[in-house]
Motif scaffolding. Structure first.
Motif, short mmCIF file in Angstrom:
data_model
loop_
_atom_site.label_atom_id
_atom_site.label_comp_id
_atom_site.label_asym_id
_atom_site.label_seq_id
_atom_site.Cartn_x
_atom_site.Cartn_y
_atom_site.Cartn_z
N CYS A 232 0.83 -1.21 0.00
CA CYS A 232 0.00 0.00 0.00
C CYS A 232 0.86 1.25 0.00
N GLN A 233 1.96 1.21 0.73
CA GLN A 233 2.84 2.38 0.76
C GLN A 233 3.49 2.60 -0.60
N MET A 234 3.93 1.51 -1.23
CA MET A 234 4.50 1.62 -2.58
C MET A 234 3.44 2.11 -3.56
N LEU A 235 2.23 1.58 -3.41
CA LEU A 235 1.12 1.96 -4.28
C LEU A 235 0.82 3.45 -4.18
N ALA A 236 0.82 3.98 -2.95
CA ALA A 236 0.55 5.40 -2.75
C ALA A 236 1.60 6.25 -3.46
N ALA A 237 2.87 5.84 -3.36
CA ALA A 237 3.94 6.59 -4.02
C ALA A 237 3.79 6.53 -5.53
N TYR B 84 1.93 10.51 -15.86
CA TYR B 84 1.17 9.45 -16.54
C TYR B 84 2.10 8.45 -17.24
N GLN B 85 3.17 8.08 -16.57
CA GLN B 85 4.09 7.10 -17.13
C GLN B 85 3.52 5.70 -17.00
N LYS B 86 3.61 4.93 -18.07
CA LYS B 86 2.99 3.61 -18.11
C LYS B 86 3.57 2.64 -17.10
N LYS B 87 4.88 2.78 -16.80
CA LYS B 87 5.50 1.83 -15.86
C LYS B 87 4.85 1.90 -14.48
N TYR B 88 4.44 3.09 -14.07
CA TYR B 88 3.76 3.22 -12.78
C TYR B 88 2.34 2.68 -12.86
N LEU B 89 1.71 2.84 -14.00
CA LEU B 89 0.37 2.30 -14.18
C LEU B 89 0.37 0.78 -14.09
N VAL B 90 1.39 0.17 -14.67
CA VAL B 90 1.52 -1.30 -14.61
C VAL B 90 1.68 -1.74 -13.16
N GLY B 91 2.56 -1.06 -12.41
CA GLY B 91 2.75 -1.39 -11.00
C GLY B 91 1.49 -1.19 -10.18
N ILE B 92 0.77 -0.11 -10.45
CA ILE B 92 -0.49 0.17 -9.75
C ILE B 92 -1.51 -0.92 -10.02
N PHE B 93 -1.66 -1.29 -11.29
CA PHE B 93 -2.63 -2.33 -11.67
C PHE B 93 -2.28 -3.66 -11.00
#
Length: 221
Positions: free
Chosen positions: A165-170, A179-188
């Motif tokens: 959850c902490q990583m997700l918040a960051a 809006y970088q895709k690499k963060y979107l992949v991690g979030i998903f």
């Protein structure tokens, strides 16, 4: 002023390391117990007889299926339960405290850096001082040291999702900026896995996502 803050931060970090030493020392006698054995019955047998990752994965999925239909639907937690360290070696359970403290401390530093340094622009040693003080309070006064640091099932069901959850918040904050895709992949990925962990973490992740999205929209106006 900055030199004083750095000195205080270094002293705090030293104290924090000293406070962690007893926990790390006790990890040498840490062993699996209770539910550790039940959830890892299939995987331990599979690994002992085949040493095959494919067989291990099949055994873990079998464990998830059995518990999903009979006891609990937290499929991600059950999958992690089935991989408790003694599946791989009888003395491997000593790694639990090291692993959980690494995830807890690492995710906290990562999130605090994103908020305090990257967003607020705080001096790096001030951020480190605040983070260390926060960790000392959290770790030393947590209601159950056993379940949060030493017992693999408790760690996997509560502390691992908390770190996620902490990583997700960051990542939500960083994604909202560029809006970088690499963060979107991690979030998903993390949102999906949290949906199969404990319900408090899943709810917390949803609330964090809503508030982060709202904050990003407000800042863009």
């Amino acid at each position: 002023m900055e030199k004083k803050i750095k000195t205080i931060a270094l002293i705090s970090i030293f104290i924090f390391i000293i406070l962690m030493m007893p926990m790390l020392y006790l990890s040498s006698v840490n062993r699996a117990t209770g539910d550790d054995y039940g959830y890892s019955a299939y995987t331990k047998a599979a690994w002992a007889s085949t040493h095959s990752l494919v067989a291990l994965g099949e055994a873990a999925c079998k464990t998830v299926q059995d518990y999903y239909h009979s006891w609990q639907g937290t499929w991600f937690s059950v999958f992690v339960f089935s991989m408790q360290p003694e599946v791989f070696h009888d003395s491997a359970y000593v790694i639990v405290a090291f692993l959980m403290l690494f995830l807890w401390i690492g995710s906290t530093f990562y999130l605090f850096r994103q908020i305090l340094c990257e967003r607020i622009g705080m001096y790096k040693w001030s951020y480190r001082l605040i983070t260390v003080c926060f960790l000392i309070i959290c770790i030393e006064f947590i209601p159950s040291t056993k379940s949060s640091i030493f017992w693999f099932n408790g760690c996997a069901h509560y502390m691992l999702p908390f770190a996620m959850c902490q990583m997700l918040a960051a990542w939500l904050i960083k994604y909202g900026e560029g809006y970088q895709k690499k963060y979107l992949v991690g979030i998903f990925l993390f949102m999906t896995l949290l949906g199969g962990s404990n319900y408090q973490a899943a709810l917390f992740a949803f609330i964090v996502a809503c508030y982060t999205g709202l904050a990003v929209l407000c800042l863009q106006k």
